[in-house]
Design an enzyme around this catalytic site. Structure first.
Site, PDB file in Angstrom:
ATOM      1  N   GLU A  98       0.840  -1.188   0.000  1.00 43.42           N
ATOM      2  CA  GLU A  98       0.000   0.000   0.000  1.00 43.42           C
ATOM      3  C   GLU A  98       0.879   1.243   0.000  1.00 43.42           C
ATOM      4  O   GLU A  98       2.112   1.146   0.125  1.00 43.42           O
ATOM      5  CB  GLU A  98      -0.947  -0.012   1.213  1.00 43.42           C
ATOM      6  CG  GLU A  98      -1.924  -1.188   1.182  1.00 43.42           C
ATOM      7  CD  GLU A  98      -2.864  -1.225   2.367  1.00 43.42           C
ATOM      8  OE1 GLU A  98      -2.745  -0.350   3.252  1.00 43.42           O
ATOM      9  OE2 GLU A  98      -3.715  -2.117   2.419  1.00 43.42           O
ATOM     10  N   HIS A 227      -8.864   9.856   3.996  1.00 41.31           N
ATOM     11  CA  HIS A 227      -8.548   8.804   3.023  1.00 41.31           C
ATOM     12  C   HIS A 227      -8.811   9.357   1.631  1.00 41.31           C
ATOM     13  O   HIS A 227      -9.859   9.958   1.373  1.00 41.31           O
ATOM     14  CB  HIS A 227      -9.401   7.558   3.269  1.00 41.31           C
ATOM     15  CG  HIS A 227      -8.852   6.344   2.603  1.00 41.31           C
ATOM     16  ND1 HIS A 227      -8.906   6.162   1.239  1.00 41.31           N
ATOM     17  CD2 HIS A 227      -8.211   5.262   3.095  1.00 41.31           C
ATOM     18  CE1 HIS A 227      -8.322   5.018   0.934  1.00 41.31           C
ATOM     19  NE2 HIS A 227      -7.895   4.451   2.038  1.00 41.31           N
TER      20      HIS A 227
END
Length: 524
Positions: A98, A227
């Site tokens: 990620e 996010h």
């Protein structure tokens, strides 16, 4: 995890405001960052965490959490968690990557890691004879005992010892007294302080607000992680498109199909979340568009469906086939990097009060959390807190539960103006999104401060005149957390990590490489 580790040594009341599965953990898609690959190392994971934290991580904490990661993962496997495996024999963990990670180290269960972990732990909890689960109960406030200290002519009061909590049952609205020699806050984050969030409705910052009101130190609440990629659709609510999608090769593009992340970072689409969120925010402000797009359709369809079954299925519900077309996405409030200050064992500065997970500020995340370090931190600190409590019990013996006063609502009445509560909810979330969001300024923060002060006065008056109900409790908590976020953000005169101020666009290590610490002032 904490409850399971202490339950053999005493009884545990596990209080949860809705159903036990309603949590940020249950929605966590990506996984748990931990070193298992031969090409990886603890040092690399430490360096990636420090880089993401932008100069504010506690190095000792980072090293401890990273090094304990593999043991906590193996513990989960022993408890029945089924992580994805690799190889024909399935003898190794399948490791994803990620944003911000230099190696593949994300242990995952497809794209539903949190759900898999939580279900396994809840199965264990429900079978344990010493754990009683109180669903649909919400804590009103912590119960503390005061220590009065006299110095000369001045007497000060400090809330020193936590003895439990007042808790309201949602159906009957009865407030009960939960007395306990040890209280642990694992109440999650505060995403619902903002208008747009990936968090479920339970994320109202309850633990942070209660601990602050009781006198605990809180810190770094300006560092709210947005996010970058939440699904943008009029019928979708709080659905996150995992960072792991970019880790598997997805590319952010604008409405014209142009990849834009190379304009903002040499890491392109694998840059840390703060960089990506600000990049998307900038692109939206420049174009006036409602969303940007995340495109993984260039990958083989069978691989996409296998790796991201939950995301694929959810997007199909809204008419989006991610194997053939890009996903419309926008940033949304996601994770609170600050919280209740704890030591290496999860202890707050109120005796017998612990905090773990997103509600705590441990020093791991600094100014920005590295992807998939959140569940890792929760596991490591749950273990540390349990060890600390058991050592305390061994040294001091079992502590008798002290009789505590019942909840007092004399002089209050049933509310006939719930519109104040619903209006307050909406107003706080909008002002925080507009004035204290991804990009801030002194002027916006001052507007927010003035407005939240007025709202707080209204809530305070309402709280002491009417009987408490869950919506009022949560409104009181989001107002408290909003005020603390504004206070911390206004104090930090630089841009660092998740905090970006237009007046101070540069990081200033000489004056601001330090935590923003806030403690409630008591008047004796």
């Amino acid at each position: 995890m904490f409850a399971l580790k202490v339950a053999d040594h005493g009884t545990v009341a596990l209080v949860t405001k809705k159903k036990a599965v309603d949590s940020n953990t249950n929605l966590a898609q990506g996984g748990i960052a931990s070193v298992f690959d031969q090409g990886d190392s603890f040092d690399l994971h430490v360096q990636d965490t420090l880089a993401a934290g932008d100069g504010l991580c506690n190095v000792d904490v980072v090293e401890r959490v990273v090094k304990e990661g593999p043991a906590r993962i193996r513990e989960l496997i022993d408890l029945g968690v089924r992580f994805n495996r690799r190889g024909a024999a399935g003898d190794g963990l399948d490791l994803g990557r990620e944003g911000g990670h230099s190696r593949n180290r994300i242990v995952h269960a497809h794209d539903m890691t949190g759900r898999e972990v939580e279900q396994a732990l809840l199965d264990q909890v429900r079978r344990h004879p010493n754990i009683q689960l109180f669903e649909n109960h919400i804590a009103v406030d912590l119960i503390t005992r005061s220590t009065r200290i006299k110095r000369g002519q001045v007497t000060t009061t400090h809330e020193d010892f936590c003895c439990g909590a007042y808790v309201i049952e949602r159906r009957t609205l009865q407030v009960d007294t939960f007395a306990a020699p040890i209280t642990l806050l694992a109440t999650g984050g505060a995403g619902k302080v903002y208008l747009y969030t990936s968090n479920p409705d339970i994320a109202t910052g309850d633990g942070i607000a209660m601990a602050y009101r009781a006198g605990a130190t809180v810190a770094n609440l300006e560092f709210v992680q947005f996010h970058p990629t939440c699904l943008f659709h009029p019928k979708a609510k709080n659905f996150l498109i995992s960072e792991a999608v970019r880790g598997e090769g997805a590319v952010l593009i604008d409405a014209e199909g142009r990849p834009f992340m190379a304009d903002y970072s040499s890491q392109k689409d694998l840059a840390c979340r703060d960089v990506v969120a600000r990049a998307i925010d900038t692109e939206l402000k420049k174009s006036g568009a409602d969303a940007v797009f995340l495109d993984i359709s260039h990958k083989p369809a069978e691989i996409i469906r296998e790796r991201f079954p939950n995301i694929h299925a959810k997007c199909l519900e809204y008419g989006i086939d991610i194997t053939r077309e890009p996903i419309p996405v926008v940033p949304a409030a996601h994770y609170m990097c600050g919280g209740v200050v704890t030591d290496i064992q999860g202890r707050t500065d109120i005796h017998n009060l612990y905090a773990v997970g997103e509600t705590a500020c441990t020093g791991l995340h600094g100014a920005n959390r590295l992807a998939s370090n959140s569940l890792l931190e929760a596991l490591v600190y749950a273990d540390a807190a349990a060890r600390s409590v058991l050592e305390q019990m061994q040294s001091n013996g079992k502590q008798a539960v002290q009789p505590l006063p019942p909840w007092d609502d004399v002089g209050t009445s049933d509310s006939d103006e719930m519109i104040m509560v619903t209006h307050g909810w909406d107003e706080i979330r909008r002002l925080m999104w507009n004035y204290v969001g991804i990009v801030r300024s002194d002027k916006r923060l001052e507007r927010a401060r003035r407005r939240i002060e007025f709202i707080q006065n209204e809530i305070h008056d309402y709280y002491w005149h009417f009987k408490v109900v869950p919506d009022l409790i949560e409104l009181r908590n989001i107002a408290t957390v909003a005020e603390l976020i504004i206070q911390c953000a206004a104090h930090r005169k630089e841009s660092r990590g998740l905090h970006y101020n237009l007046q101070y666009p540069q990081r200033d290590d000489r004056r601001w490489q330090k935590d923003t610490v806030v403690r409630r002032k008591f008047v004796g």
